[in-house]
Scaffold this active site. Structure first.
Site, short mmCIF file in Angstrom:
data_model
loop_
_atom_site.label_atom_id
_atom_site.label_comp_id
_atom_site.label_asym_id
_atom_site.label_seq_id
_atom_site.Cartn_x
_atom_site.Cartn_y
_atom_site.Cartn_z
N ASP A 1 -3.83 -2.27 -3.43
CA ASP A 1 -3.92 -3.60 -3.82
C ASP A 1 -5.29 -4.07 -4.52
O ASP A 1 -4.98 -5.10 -4.64
CB ASP A 1 -4.87 -3.82 -2.13
CG ASP A 1 -4.33 -3.85 -1.01
OD1 ASP A 1 -3.32 -3.27 -1.24
OD2 ASP A 1 -4.87 -2.76 -0.14
N ASP B 1 -7.36 -2.89 1.51
CA ASP B 1 -8.64 -2.18 0.98
C ASP B 1 -7.94 -0.69 0.61
O ASP B 1 -8.42 0.03 0.80
CB ASP B 1 -8.65 -1.74 3.04
CG ASP B 1 -7.51 -0.40 3.55
OD1 ASP B 1 -6.37 -0.83 2.45
OD2 ASP B 1 -8.41 0.03 4.06
N ASP C 1 -3.30 -7.34 3.89
CA ASP C 1 -2.56 -6.11 3.52
C ASP C 1 -2.39 -5.34 4.56
O ASP C 1 -3.38 -5.81 6.05
CB ASP C 1 -2.34 -5.49 2.91
CG ASP C 1 -2.43 -3.66 2.84
OD1 ASP C 1 -0.84 -3.83 2.66
OD2 ASP C 1 -2.96 -2.58 2.99
#
Length: 317
Positions: A217, A213, A20
């Protein structure tokens, strides 16, 4: 312990690392870099309207806008009828006016015409519309982690493909990918789209590790062969992950893979050595052997395997 062993083996065979952007590759410390009004409202009004809508949100981008508005001494009150639309932004009422704050996808949903503007900084744009008319945009900048480029370089030296999934615009994603050297990028993704892209990457390259995080996600972390969460991330991400890095330093990613490969290699050495010694002893003595030879073939071999494993503690992978 058993699950830990499976995760270790999976880490050692990873073919692609998917990350990400916000909070993983970048610091997630957002700052307002510019406020651009369309002329429909003043820049001061634009900031007040946006801050009022974002004041109820805990998203880092929303918090950065509210913080900037307070620094500019903007006088605003919380908006009413605030509704967060996942992956798009916020719909609210401010001083009797219908307000939209979010990305281009949100504007398209409510048929708001947004002119194309050159975003030189490559930052994240929060577009604002008032009563169905484009009012302007606020550009938010994030900072890439200092170690990101070197960490991604180490991952690539391990013959592992790197990829980035983000809901940001392609221009923002391209700027980060170009700076850090990431192989593949997939931008403008809704939370549910990330899992589909992860599956495509797995089909293309093989076993996948995902690092993230955020709350959004969690499904991707659970769907990856190995899900890794930054220790400073959301609780939902940490709970869904197989691996949790105690620090948010990206160097932890290549280090964890290197440690796993070394550990699996040493484990295989121990298994082969233990079986080979027993086969040799049985081959020499048959089913009968003296006590000392039997002790060596059993306890002695176990001690040698333990000492061999201890080497990992002093190894630089």
């Amino acid at each position: 312990l058993f699950k830990g062993g499976i995760v270790m083996e999976s880490l050692a065979s990873i073919k692609a690392v998917v990350m990400d952007k916000t909070g993983t590759i970048t610091k997630g410390n957002f700052d307002v870099s510019s406020v651009k009004s369309s002329g429909y409202v003043t820049e001061g009004e634009l900031l007040k309207i946006c801050a009022s809508c974002e004041s109820t949100s805990t998203h880092p981008i929303a918090e950065s806008i509210v913080k900037y508005a307070k620094e500019k001494n903007a006088d605003f009150a919380a908006a009413e009828n605030v509704e967060e639309l996942s992956g798009m932004g916020i719909k609210a009422v401010y001083e009797g006016r219908n307000v939209l704050c979010g990305n281009k996808r949100l504007m398209d949903k409510f048929n708001v015409s947004v002119p194309s503007e050159n975003n030189e900084t490559g930052g994240t744009e929060v577009i604002v519309a008032v009563d169905g008319k484009y009012a302007g945009r606020i550009v938010i900048s994030d900072t890439i982690k200092e170690e990101a480029k070197s960490a991604i370089g180490k991952i690539k030296k391990q013959n592992i493909v790197t990829a980035m999934l983000t809901g940001d615009t392609e221009k923002t994603a391209e700027a980060v990918a170009k700076t850090t050297g990431i192989d593949e990028l997939h931008a403008k993704l809704m939370p549910e789209d990330k899992l589909n892209e992860l599956k495509n990457i797995r089909n293309k390259h093989g076993e996948v590790m995902f690092v993230g995080d955020g709350i959004n996600d969690a499904p991707v972390l659970a769907g990856a062969d190995v899900g890794a969460a930054m220790g400073s991330g959301a609780d939902a991400a940490i709970e869904a992950a197989d691996v949790v890095f105690m620090k948010s330093n990206m160097e932890s990613i290549p280090d964890s893979i290197a440690i796993s490969k070394k550990s699996v290699a040493v484990s295989r050495q121990n298994v082969v050595f233990a079986i080979a010694v027993k086969v040799i002893v049985l081959g020499i003595t048959g089913i009968y052997s003296n006590m000392w030879l039997a002790v060596f073939a059993d306890t002695g071999v176990a001690l040698i395997c333990i000492l061999n494993s201890v080497r990992i503690l002093y190894s630089r992978y």
